[in-house]
Design a protein around this motif. Structure first.
Motif, PDB file in Angstrom:
ATOM      1  N   LEU A  92      48.079  48.515  32.973  1.00  0.00           N
ATOM      2  CA  LEU A  92      48.531  47.146  33.234  1.00  0.00           C
ATOM      3  C   LEU A  92      47.835  46.541  34.441  1.00  0.00           C
ATOM      4  CD1 LEU A  92      52.356  47.403  32.452  1.00  0.00           C
ATOM      5  CD2 LEU A  92      50.491  46.572  30.987  1.00  0.00           C
ATOM      6  N   ALA A  93      47.483  47.363  35.425  1.00  0.00           N
ATOM      7  CA  ALA A  93      46.736  46.858  36.582  1.00  0.00           C
ATOM      8  C   ALA A  93      45.366  46.347  36.146  1.00  0.00           C
ATOM      9  CB  ALA A  93      46.590  47.951  37.640  1.00  0.00           C
ATOM     10  N   ALA A  94      44.718  47.073  35.248  1.00  0.00           N
ATOM     11  CA  ALA A  94      43.411  46.640  34.760  1.00  0.00           C
ATOM     12  C   ALA A  94      43.527  45.332  33.984  1.00  0.00           C
ATOM     13  CB  ALA A  94      42.796  47.724  33.884  1.00  0.00           C
ATOM     14  N   MET A  95      44.529  45.226  33.135  1.00  0.00           N
ATOM     15  CA  MET A  95      44.682  44.012  32.341  1.00  0.00           C
ATOM     16  C   MET A  95      45.081  42.822  33.214  1.00  0.00           C
ATOM     17  SD  MET A  95      43.805  44.570  29.171  1.00  0.00           S
ATOM     18  CE  MET A  95      42.412  45.318  30.087  1.00  0.00           C
ATOM     19  N   SER A  96      45.881  43.059  34.238  1.00  0.00           N
ATOM     20  CA  SER A  96      46.259  41.973  35.140  1.00  0.00           C
ATOM     21  C   SER A  96      45.036  41.377  35.827  1.00  0.00           C
ATOM     22  CB  SER A  96      47.254  42.480  36.187  1.00  0.00           C
ATOM     23  OG  SER A  96      48.480  42.854  35.579  1.00  0.00           O
ATOM     24  N   ARG A  97      44.070  42.227  36.121  1.00  0.00           N
ATOM     25  CA  ARG A  97      42.853  41.757  36.787  1.00  0.00           C
ATOM     26  C   ARG A  97      41.855  41.136  35.814  1.00  0.00           C
ATOM     27  NH1 ARG A  97      41.789  43.430  42.057  1.00  0.00           N
ATOM     28  NH2 ARG A  97      43.324  44.880  42.928  1.00  0.00           N
ATOM     29  N   PHE A 152      34.485  42.364  41.508  1.00  0.00           N
ATOM     30  CA  PHE A 152      35.465  43.429  41.708  1.00  0.00           C
ATOM     31  C   PHE A 152      34.788  44.721  42.155  1.00  0.00           C
ATOM     32  CE2 PHE A 152      37.761  47.050  39.694  1.00  0.00           C
ATOM     33  CZ  PHE A 152      38.928  47.010  40.438  1.00  0.00           C
ATOM     34  N   LEU A 153      33.691  45.075  41.499  1.00  0.00           N
ATOM     35  CA  LEU A 153      33.014  46.331  41.831  1.00  0.00           C
ATOM     36  C   LEU A 153      32.159  46.230  43.082  1.00  0.00           C
ATOM     37  CD1 LEU A 153      31.845  47.699  38.352  1.00  0.00           C
ATOM     38  CD2 LEU A 153      33.760  48.480  39.749  1.00  0.00           C
ATOM     39  N   ILE A 208      40.309  50.815  40.155  1.00  0.00           N
ATOM     40  CA  ILE A 208      41.692  50.406  39.873  1.00  0.00           C
ATOM     41  C   ILE A 208      42.664  51.409  40.479  1.00  0.00           C
ATOM     42  CG2 ILE A 208      43.415  50.294  38.028  1.00  0.00           C
ATOM     43  CD1 ILE A 208      41.926  47.729  38.138  1.00  0.00           C
ATOM     44  N   ILE A 209      42.423  52.682  40.249  1.00  0.00           N
ATOM     45  CA  ILE A 209      43.311  53.736  40.788  1.00  0.00           C
ATOM     46  C   ILE A 209      43.342  53.675  42.309  1.00  0.00           C
ATOM     47  CG2 ILE A 209      43.586  56.238  41.027  1.00  0.00           C
ATOM     48  CD1 ILE A 209      42.443  56.489  38.178  1.00  0.00           C
ATOM     49  N   GLU A 210      42.181  53.485  42.906  1.00  0.00           N
ATOM     50  CA  GLU A 210      42.098  53.450  44.371  1.00  0.00           C
ATOM     51  C   GLU A 210      42.804  52.227  44.947  1.00  0.00           C
ATOM     52  OE1 GLU A 210      38.687  52.817  47.840  1.00  0.00           O
ATOM     53  OE2 GLU A 210      38.089  53.169  45.763  1.00  0.00           O
ATOM     54  N   LEU A 211      42.483  51.021  44.425  1.00  0.00           N
ATOM     55  CA  LEU A 211      43.032  49.799  45.011  1.00  0.00           C
ATOM     56  C   LEU A 211      44.528  49.661  44.776  1.00  0.00           C
ATOM     57  CD1 LEU A 211      40.261  47.142  44.230  1.00  0.00           C
ATOM     58  CD2 LEU A 211      40.709  48.338  46.376  1.00  0.00           C
TER      59      LEU A 211
END
Length: 407
Positions: A170-175, A306-307, A346-349
């Motif tokens: 969900l974090a990935a999709m939110s971004r 982002f990257l 994503i995992i880190e942020l």
């Protein structure tokens, strides 16, 4: 919403009530599709008709007639396909309009419909660059399946996941949802239209859910799917035979041996129970790098931002975007490494607590989903049961796409 997939063999079960559906669409709205007034198909226009239409430039060149007069030969496109056009060199039109064609990609054109030997084209009288914000769905082909239904299906699957996989997904999709929902999954071959990435991702999840959720034994489930492919290939061969040997596309040619080889590799992990949540999350990320790998009208560049937040991004502001093509930067890296980078960041942020082993297992799924190095995989062979399954479902879905009448 469809209720079956893959030759009507796989049931599609979406567990989502009306309140949940509204909540999903509020958080993750589908793109705005063009209305009927924005849809122009030159094949429906009678010869001699005067038309005004907004189009996307594909390519152009200056040619010379038999009487040594210059003219512009142009190929435009919209969501109905390509539009061939020409512009005569009246009042120095070639020199006047060539710089526009070199610097712009979207145009408002006026012209007359011509027909020659059954092929329709336009003779252009007016050609003006369009600098206003455009809806890419009015200019590029897009999936004819319901993007709203695909959205609901995707998030119903993601919402079923347990922590930490649900948080990662969900974090990935939110971004990235705004771009994820429109991106194609390829330039050619399969899912090569807007919405293709979403449809392809959901397709893989349907296969994975069948293998791990709807059948008791994932090996038997895999063998059943291979049997479906064998039957489909026999039908292709018989269809060609009945047509008198006329050449046709064989979707499943040269696939059977590969599928059995992958099944044999899977069986080396018979003592390992597949992690369903890990696999579904890996599927979400397996092609997410295509946010950066492809370019087209309507693409934005938040994936790069982002990257690489400290990089100078000024060159992306003035890009000339047209039809679906490879991104000039993205092609240097490719969607598979980008997928790993996005997953890691994503995992880190998000500060998500997950085991190092799980991170490597998801990373491995992304790296091996093409199956073989000669097909673009970043490892020699899958080394986990999830790695074999993600390749298997990606392989099936990408090929089955070419059998569907409504894409």
């Amino acid at each position: 919403m469809i209720d079956s997939y893959f030759y009507d063999f796989i049931p599609v079960e979406v567990n989502c009530n009306e309140m949940e559906r509204e909540h999903i669409l509020e958080q993750f709205p589908p793109p705005t599709l063009p209305d009927s007034e924005e849809f122009f198909d030159i094949q429906n226009e009678p010869p001699g008709n005067n038309v005004k239409v907004k189009v996307l430039l594909n390519e152009f060149n200056v040619q010379t007639t038999k009487t040594n007069k210059q003219y512009l030969k142009i190929i435009f496109s919209n969501n109905a396909g390509t539009i061939r056009a020409k512009m005569w060199d009246n009042q120095d039109a070639v020199n006047k309009h060539q710089p526009m064609l070199e610097n712009y990609s979207v145009f408002d054109i006026e012209g007359i419909v011509d027909e020659f030997r059954g092929h329709k084209s336009l003779t252009i009288n007016q050609l003006n660059p369009c600098e206003e914000e455009i809806n890419p769905f009015s200019l590029l082909a897009y999936t004819q399946q319901s993007i709203e239904d695909l959205t609901i299906e995707l998030f119903s699957y993601l919402n079923e996941l347990e922590a930490p996989y649900k948080e990662i997904a969900l974090a990935a999709m939110s971004r990235f949802w705004t771009q994820f929902r429109i991106r194609p999954a390829a330039k050619g071959y399969h899912h090569n239209y807007l919405g293709g990435l979403l449809k392809h991702t959901v397709g893989l999840m349907r296969f994975a859910r069948y293998i791990l959720r709807l059948e008791e034994d994932h090996y038997k489930a895999t063998m059943k799917l291979i049997s479906i492919v064998e039957k489909a290939y026999k039908n292709e061969l018989w269809s060609q035979f009945q047509s008198g040997g006329n050449q046709q596309q064989f979707v499943w040619k040269d696939t059977i041996d590969h599928l059995y080889n992958m099944l044999q590799g899977m069986m080396e992990h018979k003592d390992t129970q597949p992690n369903y949540d890990l696999l579904i999350t890996s599927i979400l990320f397996h092609d997410i790098g295509k946010l950066l790998e492809y370019d087209h009208a309507g693409k934005t560049f938040e994936g790069f931002q982002f990257l690489y937040p400290t990089a100078d991004h000024s060159n992306t502001d003035n890009r000339k975007q047209a039809g679906i093509t490879m991104d000039e930067l993205g092609i240097m890296v490719g969607h598979i490494p980008y997928g790993v980078l996005i997953l890691s960041k994503i995992i880190e942020l998000e500060g998500i607590n997950i085991s190092l082993q799980s991170i490597h297992q998801m990373t491995h799924c992304i790296l091996c989903h093409h199956g073989l190095p000669e097909w673009g995989a970043c490892v020699r062979n899958p080394q986990t049961i999830e790695g074999y399954i993600i390749h298997f479902v990606d392989y099936l879905d990408s090929r089955y796409e070419n059998t569907e009448k409504i894409k």
